[in-house]
Design an enzyme around this catalytic site. Structure first.
Site, PDB file in Angstrom:
ATOM      1  N   TYR A  90       0.837  -1.200   0.000  1.00  0.00           N
ATOM      2  CA  TYR A  90       0.000   0.000   0.000  1.00  0.00           C
ATOM      3  C   TYR A  90       0.871   1.249   0.000  1.00  0.00           C
ATOM      4  O   TYR A  90       2.050   1.213   0.347  1.00  0.00           O
ATOM      5  CB  TYR A  90      -0.971   0.011   1.189  1.00  0.00           C
ATOM      6  N   CYS A  91       0.261   2.358  -0.399  1.00  0.00           N
ATOM      7  CA  CYS A  91       0.903   3.672  -0.328  1.00  0.00           C
ATOM      8  C   CYS A  91      -0.140   4.649   0.227  1.00  0.00           C
ATOM      9  O   CYS A  91      -1.022   4.240   0.973  1.00  0.00           O
ATOM     10  CB  CYS A  91       1.427   4.099  -1.700  1.00  0.00           C
ATOM     11  N   ARG A  92      -0.075   5.894  -0.140  1.00  0.00           N
ATOM     12  CA  ARG A  92      -1.023   6.869   0.400  1.00  0.00           C
ATOM     13  C   ARG A  92      -2.409   6.706  -0.222  1.00  0.00           C
ATOM     14  O   ARG A  92      -3.399   6.577   0.482  1.00  0.00           O
ATOM     15  CB  ARG A  92      -0.506   8.298   0.201  1.00  0.00           C
TER      16      ARG A  92
END
Length: 129
Positions: A90-92
């Site tokens: 995941y990221c932002r």
């Protein structure tokens, strides 16, 4: 005998055409919701990766996530992970994790999960509960 050869060639070409048009089920990126991600990361063997930069990671991250930043060294930095175990990324908001998931797929990881909407969706969902 000639009919058998033609039949063999027909079956072989049909088989090869069918196989070339289907994607391998074991090496796909699976987009998952926050609820699905919670179940996936509850499994001991899942490798959870946060690909945001260090400051983003330090400001808040999913428990037990490793911070492997998406940068020019990402491919080298994932070499220590086990390709046979599931990996969740995941990221932002989902842009960087999509690119990382593609890199993981090309590197031969077998099960790849990407958090839909990224950390923002994760924290938004938690705030609703």
């Amino acid at each position: 005998m000639k009919n058998n050869n033609w039949m063999f060639l027909f079956i072989l070409s049909t088989f090869l055409t069918f196989n070339s048009c289907t994607e391998s089920k074991g090496n796909q990126v699976n987009m998952v919701s926050s609820e699905e991600m919670k179940k996936i990361i509850s499994l001991d063997e899942t490798q959870l990766i946060d690909v945001r930069d260090f400051n983003e990671y330090e400001s808040g991250h999913i428990t037990d996530a490793q911070n492997i930043i998406y940068d020019e060294d990402f491919e080298a930095n994932i070499s220590g992970l086990d390709k046979t175990k599931p990996v969740a990324v995941y990221c932002r908001t989902g842009g960087r994790s999509e690119k990382c998931a593609s890199i993981l797929k090309k590197a031969g990881f077998e099960k790849i999960y990407e958090l839909e909407g990224g950390y923002e969706a994760w924290t938004y969902k938690d705030n609703l509960e």
